[in-house]
Design an enzyme around this catalytic site. Structure first.
Site, PDB file in Angstrom:
ATOM      1  N   CYS A  15       0.744  -1.126   0.015  1.00 20.27           N
ATOM      2  CA  CYS A  15      -0.064  -0.049   0.172  1.00 20.27           C
ATOM      3  C   CYS A  15       0.935   1.228  -0.030  1.00 20.27           C
ATOM      4  O   CYS A  15       1.949   1.136   0.178  1.00 20.27           O
ATOM      5  CB  CYS A  15      -0.928   0.087   1.320  1.00 20.27           C
ATOM      6  N   CYS A  91      -4.176  -0.914  -2.258  1.00 17.93           N
ATOM      7  CA  CYS A  91      -4.829   0.194  -2.575  1.00 17.93           C
ATOM      8  C   CYS A  91      -4.390   0.700  -3.975  1.00 17.93           C
ATOM      9  O   CYS A  91      -3.337   0.182  -4.457  1.00 17.93           O
ATOM     10  CB  CYS A  91      -4.136   1.428  -1.603  1.00 17.93           C
ATOM     11  N   CYS A  99       6.637  -0.406  -9.274  1.00 18.27           N
ATOM     12  CA  CYS A  99       7.031  -0.975  -8.307  1.00 18.27           C
ATOM     13  C   CYS A  99       8.458  -1.649  -8.581  1.00 18.27           C
ATOM     14  O   CYS A  99       9.020  -1.620  -9.818  1.00 18.27           O
ATOM     15  CB  CYS A  99       6.417  -2.160  -7.949  1.00 18.27           C
TER      16      CYS A  99
END
Length: 178
Positions: A15, A91, A99
């Protein structure tokens, strides 16, 4: 038991702030994973502390809170970090961010739910948002832990993981998120 069925899988919940949803998911999987999973959580921009209401709700529902802390996903992108088998964003903001490259090519899915820390209203209404987040995450994790992981091919497993993310309470992904 075969090696595959006795294997412990590493699961990372992501998140943005790593203060509520991903923390809740980590705690739920720790207790409900039946020893088959090691749960972790992290954030792209961690708040540095776990939301106090997340801890209160977890404790009220007898989930473990020891060792829970808000931390950066960078901790899991270093060479000596545990290799993840699964990475779930919880989220919508984290789902849209670039990422790190996770070693081992883990299976990924988006399990977005509303941010209980963003709830407004009375204290009771805000606490209910955390209880709902716990309920939705618990349902997703129950579906995940029930999967016959060892007997599913990668494509089937990916489909099932995405289906779990569409369960009750799912947020709508942003249009600019693939």
């Amino acid at each position: 038991m075969t090696e595959q069925s006795s294997r412990v899988f590493n699961v990372l919940f992501l998140c943005t702030g790593n203060s509520a949803r991903s923390i809740i998911a980590e705690s739920v999987l720790r207790r409900d994973g039946g020893g088959r999973f090691r749960a972790f959580s992290a954030g792209s921009h961690p708040k540095g502390e776990v939301h106090p209401t997340a801890l209160k709700v977890l404790e009220n529902f007898h989930y473990p809170t020891d060792g829970l802390r808000s931390k950066s996903w960078d901790e899991f992108a270093v060479p000596d970090a545990p290799v993840m088998d699964f990475v779930f964003t919880v989220c919508d903001n984290a789902a849209g961010e670039a990422c790190p490259i996770w070693p081992g090519q883990p299976m990924t899915a988006h399990w977005g739910i509303e941010d209980p820390a963003a709830a407004t209203g009375t204290g009771l209404l805000r606490e209910m948002s955390f209880i709902n987040a716990l309920r939705y995450m618990k349902a997703r994790i129950a579906a995940f832990t029930a999967l016959p992981i060892a007997s599913l091919d990668r494509m089937s497993l990916a489909t099932r993981l995405c289906d779990i993310g569409r369960a009750e309470g799912a947020t709508r992904p942003r249009p600019d998120v693939a």
